[in-house]
Each structure stands twice: as C-alpha cells, then as structure tokens.
Enzyme design. Sequence first.
Site, PDB file in Angstrom:
ATOM      1  N   CYS A 280      11.708  46.211  -8.558  1.00 56.84           N
ATOM      2  CA  CYS A 280      12.632  47.187  -9.136  1.00 56.84           C
ATOM      3  C   CYS A 280      11.836  48.099 -10.061  1.00 56.84           C
ATOM      4  O   CYS A 280      11.024  47.633 -10.859  1.00 56.84           O
ATOM      5  CB  CYS A 280      13.731  46.460  -9.913  1.00 56.84           C
ATOM      6  SG  CYS A 280      14.644  47.522 -11.055  1.00 56.84           S
TER       7      CYS A 280
ATOM      8  N   LYS B  12       2.196   4.599   1.706  1.00 56.57           N
ATOM      9  CA  LYS B  12       2.337   5.109   3.078  1.00 56.57           C
ATOM     10  C   LYS B  12       1.967   6.589   3.062  1.00 56.57           C
ATOM     11  O   LYS B  12       2.777   7.441   2.719  1.00 56.57           O
ATOM     12  CB  LYS B  12       3.750   4.915   3.606  1.00 56.57           C
ATOM     13  CG  LYS B  12       3.847   5.258   5.083  1.00 56.57           C
ATOM     14  CD  LYS B  12       5.230   4.994   5.637  1.00 56.57           C
ATOM     15  CE  LYS B  12       5.242   5.244   7.142  1.00 56.57           C
ATOM     16  NZ  LYS B  12       4.795   6.593   7.510  1.00 56.57           N
TER      17      LYS B  12
ATOM     18  N   GLU C 235       0.840  -1.197   0.000  1.00 56.14           N
ATOM     19  CA  GLU C 235       0.000   0.000   0.000  1.00 56.14           C
ATOM     20  C   GLU C 235       0.878   1.251   0.000  1.00 56.14           C
ATOM     21  O   GLU C 235       2.077   1.184   0.277  1.00 56.14           O
ATOM     22  CB  GLU C 235      -0.887   0.025   1.254  1.00 56.14           C
ATOM     23  CG  GLU C 235      -1.694  -1.242   1.487  1.00 56.14           C
ATOM     24  CD  GLU C 235      -2.238  -1.301   2.906  1.00 56.14           C
ATOM     25  OE1 GLU C 235      -2.683  -0.251   3.413  1.00 56.14           O
ATOM     26  OE2 GLU C 235      -2.203  -2.391   3.504  1.00 56.14           O
TER      27      GLU C 235
END
Length: 671
Positions: free
Chosen positions: A426, A115, A113
């Site tokens: 800027c 995790k 499966e």
Amino acid sequence: MESIEQQLTELRTTLRHHEYLYHVMDAPEIPDAEYDRLMRELRELETKHPELITPDSPTQRVGAAPLAAFSQIRHEVPMLSLDNVFDEESFLAFNKRVQDRLKNNEKVTWCCELKLDGLAVSILYENGVLVSAATRGDGTTGEDITSNVRTIRAIPLKLHGENIPARLEVRGEVFLPQAGFEKINEDARRTGGKVFANPRNAAAGSLRQLDPRITAKRPLTFFCYGVGVLEGGELPDTHLGRLLQFKKWGLPVSDRVTLCESAEEVLAFYHKVEEDRPTLGFDIDGVVIKVNSLEQQEQLGFVARAPRWAVAFKFPAQEQMTFVRDVEFQVGRTGAITPVARLEPVHVAGVLVSNATLHNADEIERLGLRIGDKVVIRRAGDVIPQVVNVVLSERPEDTREVVFPTHCPVCGSDVERVEGEAVARCTGGLICGAQRKESLKHFVSRRAMDVDGMGDKIIDQLVEKEYVHTPADLFKLTAGKLTGLERMGPKSAQNVVNALEKAKETTFARFLYALGIREVGEATAAGLAAYFGTLEALEAASIEELQKVPDVGIVVASHVHNFFAEESNRNVISELLAEGVHWPAPIVINAEEIDSPFAGKTVVLTGSLSQMSRDDAKARLVELGAKVAGSVSKKTDLVIAGEAAGSKLAKAQELGIEVIDEAEMLRLLGS
C-alpha cells in the site's frame, strides 16, 4: 612417495576422527573452519597424486557423474514398516498384547526413540567400508543411492573401532534439519527454483538426485536405528546395546534414545518428547517403541509386514485437509499486503486452525489456488499455518479466482509492486489506518521503545478514535484521555502515562529500530547507531556512506536514505525529540585503542548461547571494539556459532569466514 602416503593417511584419519566427534558424539573439538582447512589440504594432495585416492577418503563424498536413472537393490533382509498407535489407550493395548505373548511373565523393558520424519535407508558395510546404500522402496527392493549417501557428512565412509563384522547392513533415517530446509527454500525463492512443502519432501528430493553433486550441497544428516544383514561378527543382545555399539563404530545415533522400565515410563517419554518437539531443530512425527531384548523380539516375531515387538506412537498430524472459505488481505506496518486464507476450521497438530498465510501473489499463482478449493494445511512447531498444496483432483465446480487488490483494502490507496520484489505494498503510508496501527505497535514494543502496558488493543482504540496519528502523539496522551478507552480505569491509565514517561529515556539504537525503517532490524539499527554516533550524522549520510556500515548493502542503505529524505518522517522525529525522547551521547572509542581480539572486526552471532544471553554477548563484543552484524556477508570477519546454528553458519563456511564456538568466544572475552 612414502611420506606423501603417510601424510594422506594422517589427514584422512584426522578428518574421520573429527567427523565422528561432530556427527556422533555431538562434541566437536575444532571449529568448522579448521575442518574445512584440513579437507582442502587433503583435496590438494589428492589432486597432485590422484593414484593415491582411496574410495573411503572423506573427499570422495562428492564423486560420481550424474546418473541417467537409479538402478535397483534387492534388500537381503526386508525393510519392514511399523504398526501405528495414536493414543494412550491403543499403546496400553499393544503393551498388554506383548506381555500376554511372552512366556513366564517375563519383564519387558522398552527402548524408545524419536520417529524421524525423513527417508528410511539401508547402508551396507563390508569389512567396515561403505559399499552400497538403498532406499526402503517397497520394503523388498529399493533404489541404489550409494553415490548420494556418500556425500552426507554424518555417514562414515569407513567404520572405526574393533570387532567390526565382515558384512553389516545398518538401517536409519536421512533427514533435513529445519535450518537447512529454510535455507534451501530461501535460495530457491531467490533463484526461481523449486520450493519444498516440508523438510521430508526436501530430504527425499535431495537424496533422489541423479547428480550427487546437487545432493552434496544439501545439508542432509542421518541417525541410525537398526540392523539388517549381519555376517562375520556379533552384536549385543539388546536393541539399546546395538545402538551404543553402532555409535562406537562411528555411526550417528540420536542422543534422545531412552530405556524405559514400564509402560508408564514410555508414556512419560512420549509426552516429554512432544513437549520438546518445537525446539529439536528437525521434524519428528512421533516416537518409536521397541522391546529392548533381542531374545524377546524373536519370541514375539512378526505379523504380515510389521514386527510384533515394536510400534510407532504417532503425534497428532501436522498436516490436514480442509476447504478455503475466502481469501482476505492484511496490511502490515510497512504497507506489505499479505493474503490470508480463511479456512473451514480443522485440528492440526492439536490446534484448531482457521487461517493460513499465503505469503504473496506469486505463492497463490504457484499453488494455483482458488476460493473454495480443498487444500492441505501444515502446521509445524510455532510456524504460522500454511497452505502446502491444492487437492486438484477434488476441486469443486463452484471455485472462484483469487483477485489480488489494486487498491489498499483499508485506505483505498494504490497498491504497487516494485520490480524484483515479491511483496505488493500500500502506498498510503501513515494515512493508512492499518499501517498506522502496526507502526505504533512496533514503536512501543519491548525491543523498541518498551512502553510497558500499552498492548495491541489499546493502540487499536487510539487509532480508531483518532487520538493518535504518529508516534509523537503517544507522548501527548493524558490519563484523562486514556480513561475513556474500553477496560481502562484511572489507575491503569496513569500506569500507561508513567510508562510513556519512562520510555522517553532510551538508546540511539532502540530509537532507530522503533522508527520502523524498512529492512532495519535490531542488529542493523545497532550498527547504524555505533557507526554514525549521532542522529544528525545519520540523517546527513549518503547511500555510499551508509554502505560502509556492517550488514548494510545497497537495498538497506536506500531504505534508510529515503526514510530520512522524507520530510514527514523528519517532522515526526523532531516532534519526538521535542516531547523529551532522548538518549546518552555516544562515547567514541577508536578500535585501534582497544586491546582486544575483536577490535575492529565485524562479528555475526548465530545459534543459541548457553552461558550468556545474545544481548549480553552483543554488548560485550561492542565494548571490545567489535561491530555486531545480523547477517553474514563478505564484510564479515568472524562468526560465533552457538548450538543449533543454521543458515548463517552455512553461509560463513561457503564464504570461508572464520568460525569459532561459544567456548572460544568466552575464552577470548576473558583474555
């Protein structure tokens, strides 16, 4: 009253059925908007007849007043943790230990499966009805989160099917998909709320709210992976068989669960999941490998606080600690100044990381970051590495304050931060070499003017040698001038010149996108092109007129208006047209003249499509009179949701906008 009771029963049964199809079978039959309509109908009936509300009604997911504190629940069967392995050698050693402990050389099959990186919970059902839920806690005692778990749509309040045990405690993981995580943080940044470092923290924080109404607003979901208490019933004698039975009863189970016949197949599963990890849409940190036979599990037993018959095979960590050597400031094409942490190189998720984004000045302040600090770095999937937090307990004595620049680090122009914006910029415009480089790279990119063969290094050299100042200068380049660049021979130079000539024939939408107007992405550029038709009409448009375009609000309208009001921008456009950049004249078709269900509607696409590309879908929708927008707003008429649809779908549901899936779109396109 009898007919009202029957109506309520039918509505609840229908809603549970569709919750099962959506969350368990991953095969919804109805659009989310229809589900929402049924839910509203049920809610209205229950409001009129509160005496008929039942605890397992789908409307009762959002109940319960805020708690002063969580009470405790003692686990009847302890919630054990798993031992970990981190490489193939360790897994093979685990496999050998299992084989050695079993009698008569029995064959072992493995149930594998994902995790999940979320929060482990136990949920108790009595006679099929959810009665309590708890966190893992210390494995013996957890916190009572029943009210919050009831708000999670993926978790059935009532199991359906046959032979449901009198008492069944299932274990699983509550987690937050990536799209939901991004939306929560996006909303938090906008409102000044708490920003979560990762989806796991967000899931834990959402599940441990004292007010269930807050949990209900978070798009949590759930996968089941095991069982605790089992009384008054039977389950299959294999782990996979149990998961499949849970699915039949309405509990969501990951569709990536796989039965492996050998250790070699387990390793193949591990590597396939690792490869697919960036595209799953939610965080995992490895795979879980369990002996499939329950009889063999009993033979193997437990050691300390972990079973001998299961192990977690972890992926390389996505978070690591390192030190910040320095903080530098990069300038983007719109002048945005982004702080970047230069790090002591560290391997994160299998990649050597030496830089991490710090986003903006507010983020540096939030983190409390100083140069020299020890920090936690996170890298998930293809996301740019970022600093999660500072390890204040290990701060060195010689750290230095991060000073945000008041002048551009590239051109020396003033830096300004507009009130209400997080980004400092800027003000130098195209006199700034950094902005010039990034603007030109955007202009020639594939989805803009699509100049084949003109990569970033060529643009860098062209700007540094001052061969090019504006996009129009690109079309004045000769093969002779290009040959003078590093690693550019006569043939390559001529190929670039040919590509520039080819790029002169474009579309109005691509041209607008290539200009790099702030906040104007592909979808907005396409909307502007479709609405105004000509450059002259767009240049003359007022802010009020611009806001009539789908996906264009006051901010974008102001940016577009200001761009065309700037004389230097108009001059660059004139030069580009003089150099031969052109596009086909628009074919104006009134939506009223098109016989199509999409005619005149503002449509938003979200998620991935399986039957056609996003660009093809957009083009087909526009042909049929639709206006395709890039974001959901009150102006949106319809949202088309593909696979893994995220925050746009959530916004559509919040606003009550009609939602259809890809299959319905294809049906309507063909009608």
